[in-house]
Structures are given as structure tokens and as C-alpha cells.
Design a protein around this motif. Structure first.
Motif, PDB file in Angstrom:
ATOM      1  N   HIS A   1      45.997  35.455  50.033  1.00  0.00           N
ATOM      2  CA  HIS A   1      45.975  33.984  50.008  1.00  0.00           C
ATOM      3  C   HIS A   1      45.307  33.295  51.313  1.00  0.00           C
ATOM      4  CE1 HIS A   1      49.088  32.829  46.667  1.00  0.00           C
ATOM      5  NE2 HIS A   1      48.247  33.827  46.469  1.00  0.00           N
ATOM      6  N   GLN A   2      45.762  34.107  52.427  1.00  0.00           N
ATOM      7  CA  GLN A   2      45.300  33.648  53.735  1.00  0.00           C
ATOM      8  C   GLN A   2      43.962  33.720  53.972  1.00  0.00           C
ATOM      9  OE1 GLN A   2      47.518  35.329  56.982  1.00  0.00           O
ATOM     10  NE2 GLN A   2      47.536  37.406  56.049  1.00  0.00           N
ATOM     11  N   ASN A   3      43.105  34.817  53.344  1.00  0.00           N
ATOM     12  CA  ASN A   3      41.895  34.874  53.535  1.00  0.00           C
ATOM     13  C   ASN A   3      40.933  34.547  52.330  1.00  0.00           C
ATOM     14  OD1 ASN A   3      42.048  36.073  56.405  1.00  0.00           O
ATOM     15  ND2 ASN A   3      43.009  37.750  55.317  1.00  0.00           N
ATOM     16  N   PHE A   4      41.363  33.786  51.381  1.00  0.00           N
ATOM     17  CA  PHE A   4      40.905  33.660  50.095  1.00  0.00           C
ATOM     18  C   PHE A   4      39.591  32.888  50.232  1.00  0.00           C
ATOM     19  CE2 PHE A   4      40.635  31.158  45.932  1.00  0.00           C
ATOM     20  CZ  PHE A   4      40.133  31.983  45.184  1.00  0.00           C
TER      21      PHE A   4
ATOM     22  N   GLN B   1      26.913  32.389  41.350  1.00  0.00           N
ATOM     23  CA  GLN B   1      28.567  32.530  41.255  1.00  0.00           C
ATOM     24  C   GLN B   1      29.214  33.517  41.557  1.00  0.00           C
ATOM     25  OE1 GLN B   1      31.384  32.552  37.620  1.00  0.00           O
ATOM     26  NE2 GLN B   1      30.678  30.544  37.699  1.00  0.00           N
ATOM     27  N   ILE B   2      30.381  33.659  42.227  1.00  0.00           N
ATOM     28  CA  ILE B   2      31.279  34.658  42.535  1.00  0.00           C
ATOM     29  C   ILE B   2      32.217  34.846  41.260  1.00  0.00           C
ATOM     30  CG2 ILE B   2      32.919  35.914  44.460  1.00  0.00           C
ATOM     31  CD1 ILE B   2      30.140  34.914  45.572  1.00  0.00           C
ATOM     32  N   ARG B   3      32.255  36.048  40.784  1.00  0.00           N
ATOM     33  CA  ARG B   3      33.102  36.362  39.588  1.00  0.00           C
ATOM     34  C   ARG B   3      33.981  37.622  39.714  1.00  0.00           C
ATOM     35  NH1 ARG B   3      29.958  36.354  33.731  1.00  0.00           N
ATOM     36  NH2 ARG B   3      28.841  38.160  34.652  1.00  0.00           N
ATOM     37  N   ILE B   4      35.160  37.666  39.390  1.00  0.00           N
ATOM     38  CA  ILE B   4      35.956  38.900  39.261  1.00  0.00           C
ATOM     39  C   ILE B   4      36.148  39.239  37.763  1.00  0.00           C
ATOM     40  CG2 ILE B   4      38.222  39.727  39.456  1.00  0.00           C
ATOM     41  CD1 ILE B   4      38.705  38.048  41.977  1.00  0.00           C
ATOM     42  N   VAL B   5      35.644  40.344  37.533  1.00  0.00           N
ATOM     43  CA  VAL B   5      35.600  40.911  36.187  1.00  0.00           C
ATOM     44  C   VAL B   5      36.435  42.217  36.104  1.00  0.00           C
ATOM     45  CG1 VAL B   5      33.183  40.425  35.675  1.00  0.00           C
ATOM     46  CG2 VAL B   5      33.779  42.650  36.902  1.00  0.00           C
ATOM     47  N   LYS B   6      36.653  42.567  34.900  1.00  0.00           N
ATOM     48  CA  LYS B   6      38.085  43.515  34.588  1.00  0.00           C
ATOM     49  C   LYS B   6      37.060  45.035  34.955  1.00  0.00           C
ATOM     50  CE  LYS B   6      40.651  41.511  30.975  1.00  0.00           C
ATOM     51  NZ  LYS B   6      41.159  41.535  29.647  1.00  0.00           N
ATOM     52  N   LYS B   7      36.013  45.039  35.070  1.00  0.00           N
ATOM     53  CA  LYS B   7      35.214  46.268  35.096  1.00  0.00           C
ATOM     54  C   LYS B   7      33.770  46.144  35.493  1.00  0.00           C
ATOM     55  CE  LYS B   7      34.236  50.934  33.140  1.00  0.00           C
ATOM     56  NZ  LYS B   7      34.891  51.808  34.231  1.00  0.00           N
ATOM     57  N   THR B   8      33.206  46.884  36.417  1.00  0.00           N
ATOM     58  CA  THR B   8      31.837  46.980  36.769  1.00  0.00           C
ATOM     59  C   THR B   8      31.019  48.016  36.345  1.00  0.00           C
ATOM     60  OG1 THR B   8      32.273  47.963  38.766  1.00  0.00           O
ATOM     61  CG2 THR B   8      32.163  45.475  38.873  1.00  0.00           C
TER      62      THR B   8
ATOM     63  N   LEU C   1      42.958  37.430  40.834  1.00  0.00           N
ATOM     64  CA  LEU C   1      43.485  37.967  42.184  1.00  0.00           C
ATOM     65  C   LEU C   1      45.008  38.176  41.816  1.00  0.00           C
ATOM     66  CD1 LEU C   1      41.270  36.935  44.841  1.00  0.00           C
ATOM     67  CD2 LEU C   1      41.444  39.403  43.873  1.00  0.00           C
ATOM     68  N   GLY C   2      45.606  36.891  41.441  1.00  0.00           N
ATOM     69  CA  GLY C   2      46.979  36.666  41.605  1.00  0.00           C
ATOM     70  C   GLY C   2      47.639  37.765  40.344  1.00  0.00           C
ATOM     71  N   ALA C   3      46.806  38.037  39.225  1.00  0.00           N
ATOM     72  CA  ALA C   3      47.503  38.855  38.232  1.00  0.00           C
ATOM     73  C   ALA C   3      47.570  40.145  38.296  1.00  0.00           C
ATOM     74  CB  ALA C   3      46.388  38.635  36.885  1.00  0.00           C
TER      75      ALA C   3
ATOM     76  N   GLU D   1      38.884  28.601  41.128  1.00  0.00           N
ATOM     77  CA  GLU D   1      40.162  28.787  40.136  1.00  0.00           C
ATOM     78  C   GLU D   1      40.357  30.032  39.269  1.00  0.00           C
ATOM     79  OE1 GLU D   1      38.128  26.377  40.311  1.00  0.00           O
ATOM     80  OE2 GLU D   1      39.269  24.721  41.165  1.00  0.00           O
ATOM     81  N   ALA D   2      39.202  30.404  38.669  1.00  0.00           N
ATOM     82  CA  ALA D   2      39.284  31.733  38.015  1.00  0.00           C
ATOM     83  C   ALA D   2      39.716  33.108  38.712  1.00  0.00           C
ATOM     84  CB  ALA D   2      37.872  31.950  37.105  1.00  0.00           C
ATOM     85  N   ASN D   3      38.966  33.105  40.088  1.00  0.00           N
ATOM     86  CA  ASN D   3      39.116  34.149  40.746  1.00  0.00           C
ATOM     87  C   ASN D   3      40.579  34.182  41.499  1.00  0.00           C
ATOM     88  OD1 ASN D   3      36.569  34.999  40.485  1.00  0.00           O
ATOM     89  ND2 ASN D   3      35.777  33.761  42.326  1.00  0.00           N
TER      90      ASN D   3
END
Length: 325
Positions: free
Chosen positions: A235-238, A279-286, A225-227, A219-221
Motif C-alpha cells: 500500500h505504501q508504494n502503490f 493503461q496499467i493493467r494487472i492480469v491473471k497470466k501474461t 493486488l489485495g486479492a 481501483e482495479a489494480n
């Protein structure tokens, strides 16, 4: 360069010629109820076809085209070459819609039906000239005010009636709704849910932790990504991408770093990663703008990346974990 004039729809023909009215009656209206029944059975709820013949026929420029037929395709073979003559206009458009709907439901099942019915709230199909005018594709579709509209280029009435598959999907997906798109859901089901159990078992064996948790954080990822992505191609490879971070990345890295069969490393992991969770997590900056990084926070291992680097270098997922324990 002068700006193109906006498209102005042609006025509907108030009274169609007698021959055209007869043709519509014999070749379209005689089959309309069967079409509506077929569509209703596919969707599991009543559905209606409502085409304004006067509005559509205003764009006909081919005296050899059958109106009711503009609505049956006739396959003609000449010299071994298959030609499609759109002699039955209205019937062909509706048949093209039904073919596309069958494909859609075969691919997306009950979830697809739900998405379609929630988008097409009026349970109605119609046929209109595309308001984009000369810029319009030969055939297209959208959902407007809860009605599914087949759209034709105003100069190409009767062309490509059977090419609706991608346009039907796009039309349904373009209607705002909470949660995942049907394409993303399908990707999760086909490429993640169907395979992740085996990978979880394998990673549990490598770490000697049978109840290890792989958290996809869908949900969070998805929201992250949508943002940042205007298009929805991802979407097709999410689901596939998320699975790859665990299977092609984490599992590979744990084996590479020697956790399998090494009690010292396994115990060290268990002492630090108390949640037993990855957990797989998307962050604003690495850190240092890394494409992918592994961090441990509050007893959980995070494999993280920015949205712009999603599905990059997945084999590095979990790299350097041994140095964090």
C-alpha cells in the motif's frame, strides 16, 4: 510440548486503595477533560476517554508507580543518560495516544480524520490488557466495537506508552472499509498525483499527441493486488509503483524506440492507438509468463503484469510497442 494455557484476564479491583484513588483523581481525572478537548479538536468531533482504573490497576506490580501518573511521563537525566520513568500511568498512556494522533493527522490530513472517525465509531479511547497474553507486544492497539483500545502486555503495564504511532495506524487500517486504505491514498497523492501531469505532458510531446491519456487503473489494480497479498506493505508504494511504470518505463521506452521527432512513427501510433490511452493493467497470466508485457487492444495500449510481479522491471513498460503498430 504442552500447549500454552489461554490468557485469563485478572478480575478488576472493585475498590482501589485510598492512596491510589487520590493519585488518580489528582494526576489523571484532573486532566481528563483537557485530554478529551485536545483529542476532540484534533478529530473535529467530540471524543471521550473511558479507562476502567480497577481493571487496569489489577496488573500493576510496581508500588512506586503513580496510577494517575501511569497515566505522566517524567524525564530523568542521570549521568547524561535520559531515562523515562513512567510514574503517571493513565496520563502517560493518554498522552502517548495524543502524540500518535497528532502525527497521524499531520501525515494524512483530513482524509486521515475521516478514516479514523469512520473506524472509531464510538469516539472513545480505553486501555486494556492484551488478550494475546504472553505473546502480546509490550504495547499495541486495535479498534473493537467502535472503541479505540490501547493494549498492554499483562506483564508490562506502564512500558512504551509513547510508542503508539505505528500501532494507531495499523488499528485504524484494520477496520474493513470500502475503497483505498489511507496509506494507499497517501501514496497516490504524494507519489502519483503530484507528478503525473508533467510526465503526461512529456509523453504527449514525444508522441505529438497533447491530449494523450495515462490511465493508472487504480481501483482495479488495488483490488487485484489485495486479492493475492495477505500483508498490506505494498500500500505504501502503490502510487509510487504506478508512477514508475509511466515515468521510468513508458516515457523511457518511447524515447528509446525513437518516437520523439519522428513523424512516421507518430502517425503510425495515432492510426492504431485511437483512444490515445495507455493503461496499467494487472492480469491473471501474461504470455509466456513474462514479467511485464505490452499489448494493444481496441485502440488502447496496455502495460500489464500479474499481481505477483507488480513493480518488477518497470523500465520495460512499453517495450516492443513499435512492433505492435
Amino acid at each position: 510440548m504442552p500447549k500454552a494455557a489461554p490468557f485469563v484476564p485478572k478480575p478488576a479491583i472493585e475498590k482501589l486503595p485510598l492512596a491510589v484513588r487520590k493519585d488518580i483523581r489528582d494526576n489523571y481525572e484532573a486532566e481528563k477533560e483537557d485530554f478529551e478537548t485536545a483529542i476532540s479538536e484534533l478529530l473535529g468531533s467530540p471524543f471521550h476517554v473511558n479507562i476502567n482504573a480497577g481493571e487496569v490497576w489489577a496488573y500493576n506490580s510496581d508500588s512506586g508507580t503513580s496510577a494517575g501518573g501511569l497515566l505522566k511521563r517524567l524525564a530523568i537525566y542521570i549521568g547524561g543518560i535520559r531515562l523515562i520513568a513512567d510514574l503517571h500511568l493513565f496520563t502517560s498512556y493518554v498522552e502517548g495516544f495524543i502524540e500518535a494522533l497528532k502525527w497521524y493527522i499531520e501525515k494524512f490530513g483530513d482524509e486521515g480524520k475521516t478514516h479514523f472517525n469512520e473506524a472509531v465509531t464510538q469516539s472513545e479511547l480505553t486501555l486494556n490488557a492484551n488478550e494475546l497474553g504472553d505473546k502480546a507486544e509490550t504495547i499495541d492497539a486495535d479498534v473493537k466495537d467502535g472503541v479505540f483500545r490501547i493494549l498492554f502486555n499483562h506483564t508490562k503495564l506502564g512500558y512504551n506508552q509513547s510508542y503508539l504511532r505505528d500501532y494507531l495506524l495499523k488499528a485504524v487500517e484494520s477496520v474493513p472499509r470500502a475503497g483505498f486504505s489511507i496509506v494507499a491514498k497517501n501514496s497516490i497523492e504524494e507519489h502519483y498525483n503530484s507528478e503525473i501531469e508533467d510526465v503526461t505532458t512529456e509523453i504527449g510531446e514525444i508522441l505529438a499527441i497533447p491530449d494523450v491519456v495515462l490511465d493508472p487503473n487504480f481501483e482495479a489494480n488495488y483490488e487485484a493486488l489485495g486479492a493475492v497479498n495477505k500483508d498490506t506493505d505494498w500500500h505504501q508504494n502503490f502510487g509510487k509503483a504506478t508512477f514508475a511504470y509511466f515515468n521510468d518505463g513508458l516515457k523511457y521506452q518511447l524515447e528509446r524506440q525513437g518516437f520523439k521527432g519522428d513523424e512516421m512513427l507518430q502517425e503510425g501510433f495515432a492510426e492504431v492507438v485511437t483512444s490515445k490511452t495507455f493503461q496499467i493493467r494487472i492480469v491473471k497470466k501474461t504470455k509466456n509468463d513474462a514479467t511485464l508485457e505490452t499489448v494493444v487492444e481496441d485502440g488502447t495500449v496496455y502495460i500489464q503484469m500479474t499481481a505477483q510481479k507488480w513493480w518488477y522491471n518497470v523500465s520495460d513498460g512499453g517495450s516492443g510497442l513499435i512492433d505492435l503498430l
